[in-house]
Scaffold this motif. Sequence first.
Motif, PDB file in Angstrom:
ATOM      1  N   TRP A   1      70.539  39.080  77.345  1.00 18.62           N
ATOM      2  CA  TRP A   1      71.621  39.186  76.367  1.00 18.62           C
ATOM      3  C   TRP A   1      71.274  38.475  75.065  1.00 18.62           C
ATOM      4  CZ3 TRP A   1      74.924  35.006  74.764  1.00 18.62           C
ATOM      5  CH2 TRP A   1      75.882  35.405  73.820  1.00 18.62           C
ATOM      6  N   LEU A   2      70.864  37.207  75.132  1.00 13.40           N
ATOM      7  CA  LEU A   2      70.637  36.443  73.902  1.00 13.40           C
ATOM      8  C   LEU A   2      69.273  36.717  73.282  1.00 13.40           C
ATOM      9  CD1 LEU A   2      72.003  34.448  72.029  1.00 13.40           C
ATOM     10  CD2 LEU A   2      71.035  32.572  73.373  1.00 13.40           C
ATOM     11  N   PHE A   3      68.299  37.097  74.117  1.00 13.77           N
ATOM     12  CA  PHE A   3      66.940  37.337  73.618  1.00 13.77           C
ATOM     13  C   PHE A   3      66.494  38.764  73.939  1.00 13.77           C
ATOM     14  CE2 PHE A   3      66.849  32.943  75.652  1.00 13.77           C
ATOM     15  CZ  PHE A   3      67.358  32.299  74.535  1.00 13.77           C
ATOM     16  N   PRO A   4      67.162  39.769  73.396  1.00 14.59           N
ATOM     17  CA  PRO A   4      66.844  41.156  73.758  1.00 14.59           C
ATOM     18  C   PRO A   4      65.437  41.582  73.370  1.00 14.59           C
ATOM     19  CG  PRO A   4      68.305  41.082  71.847  1.00 14.59           C
ATOM     20  CD  PRO A   4      68.243  39.691  72.386  1.00 14.59           C
ATOM     21  N   ASP A   5      64.850  40.879  72.407  1.00 18.26           N
ATOM     22  CA  ASP A   5      63.503  41.240  71.956  1.00 18.26           C
ATOM     23  C   ASP A   5      62.420  40.363  72.576  1.00 18.26           C
ATOM     24  OD1 ASP A   5      64.599  43.169  70.226  1.00 18.26           O
ATOM     25  OD2 ASP A   5      64.984  41.639  68.710  1.00 18.26           O
ATOM     26  N   GLN A   6      62.812  39.499  73.510  1.00 20.66           N
ATOM     27  CA  GLN A   6      61.856  38.581  74.126  1.00 20.66           C
ATOM     28  C   GLN A   6      61.658  38.920  75.605  1.00 20.66           C
ATOM     29  OE1 GLN A   6      60.906  36.913  70.815  1.00 20.66           O
ATOM     30  NE2 GLN A   6      60.162  35.873  72.643  1.00 20.66           N
ATOM     31  N   ASN A   7      60.421  38.866  76.038  1.00 22.86           N
ATOM     32  CA  ASN A   7      60.127  39.089  77.453  1.00 22.86           C
ATOM     33  C   ASN A   7      59.552  37.846  78.130  1.00 22.86           C
ATOM     34  OD1 ASN A   7      60.820  41.904  77.422  1.00 22.86           O
ATOM     35  ND2 ASN A   7      58.865  42.293  76.370  1.00 22.86           N
ATOM     36  N   ASP A   8      59.363  36.796  77.338  1.00 28.84           N
ATOM     37  CA  ASP A   8      58.666  35.625  77.855  1.00 28.84           C
ATOM     38  C   ASP A   8      59.539  34.374  77.865  1.00 28.84           C
ATOM     39  OD1 ASP A   8      58.866  35.425  75.156  1.00 28.84           O
ATOM     40  OD2 ASP A   8      56.761  34.932  74.787  1.00 28.84           O
ATOM     41  N   TYR A   9      60.856  34.546  78.026  1.00 32.89           N
ATOM     42  CA  TYR A   9      61.718  33.371  78.106  1.00 32.89           C
ATOM     43  C   TYR A   9      61.619  32.736  79.498  1.00 32.89           C
ATOM     44  CZ  TYR A   9      64.846  36.911  80.121  1.00 32.89           C
ATOM     45  OH  TYR A   9      65.373  37.930  80.875  1.00 32.89           O
TER      46      TYR A   9
END
Length: 381
Positions: free
Chosen positions: A154-162
């Motif tokens: 939800w908060l990091f839709p463009d991130q895959n490495d959180y």
Amino acid sequence: MREPLRVLHAVVNMNRGGAETLLMNLYRSMDRKRIQFDFLTSFEGVYDDEIRRLGGRIYRIPSIRNGPKKYVKGLDTFFREHPDTMIIHSHMDKLSGIVLERAEKAGVPIRIAHSHNTSSEGNSLIKIYKWSAGKKLKSSATHFIACSKEAGRWLFPDQNDYLVLTNTIRTETFLFNKMNRRRVRVQLGLDETHTLYGHVGRFQAQKNHSYLLKRFAALHAPEPSARLVLIGSGPQENELRKLALRLGVNKAVLFAGIQEDIAGFLHAMDVFVFPSLHEGLPVSVIEAQTAGLPCLLADSITPDIDIQAGLCRFLPLSEPERWEKMMAGFIVRRNERRTRLIEKRAGLFDSKQAAEDLQSFYESRSREVERYGSDYLYTNV
């Protein structure tokens, strides 16, 4: 002797909310000779005194409620006056985009965005502003943490490495204790003939208290000895008290306010009911399961919250009669409230290991900056 690494946490205040309680669980379990927490807040909180006793510092800046310009000015003033800030860890939902943008401008090398939810609160204008602020996260944060996969998406839709850092508790505190149960029930004027339903959470739209009150009112008619205890405070409290009166259950609903002894209240309950519209990974549900409570949850809540001890049931909010039926029948006997399975599964959510993991994360990132400079982070997020 080397001074501890200081980590600045950006929050609204340090009251007994889910994210704030998580931070305190981690802080208490942290090796404070190596890591110290400081807090950038806008309001006083119930944890402030304990934070200071543990060695933390608390800073105040104007609230975003006073207007974005004053908030940004407050951030800029703080960072200008504290140029040695190494790490800022922001828990401000999409507003972390603004916090971390100003931190980046001030040269803070390690800037962490942490997602604790799966939706924003507020009216349409506030949500539009938060959406705009959230767009800044991708460019302003150096690291991303979420309490669950859903919260991260939800908060990091463009991130895959959180990094997924599961919410944790101090397990031993919440394991069922029959003396706690007796003590709190006496405090509430209840005995074992009363079935006590309960909820822990701020009185705001997200928590869906009105739905809970209506379900309780339906089952109270055939079960007049039933009681409902609501722990917390918030902007909707007066409205909810009026609703309880209209539903005819005001004498059976106990508004307990903010409580320090959450564990004792959970031990006193028989069923934990949590019909939230959205959540990240609610700490209170982990606490309730550790206390051996059967938990009825909205199916909008991530199944990752289930500690796999047979205590969770997920129901759609569109089926109120199922909620009422399950509330009336889903009660665990007291001699089953503390079992080896509960102890084992709840232990996986203990804050000690999470604190060690987070401590290592902070220290390794700070060593990278000291060795290679802050530009290293942008190629190794």
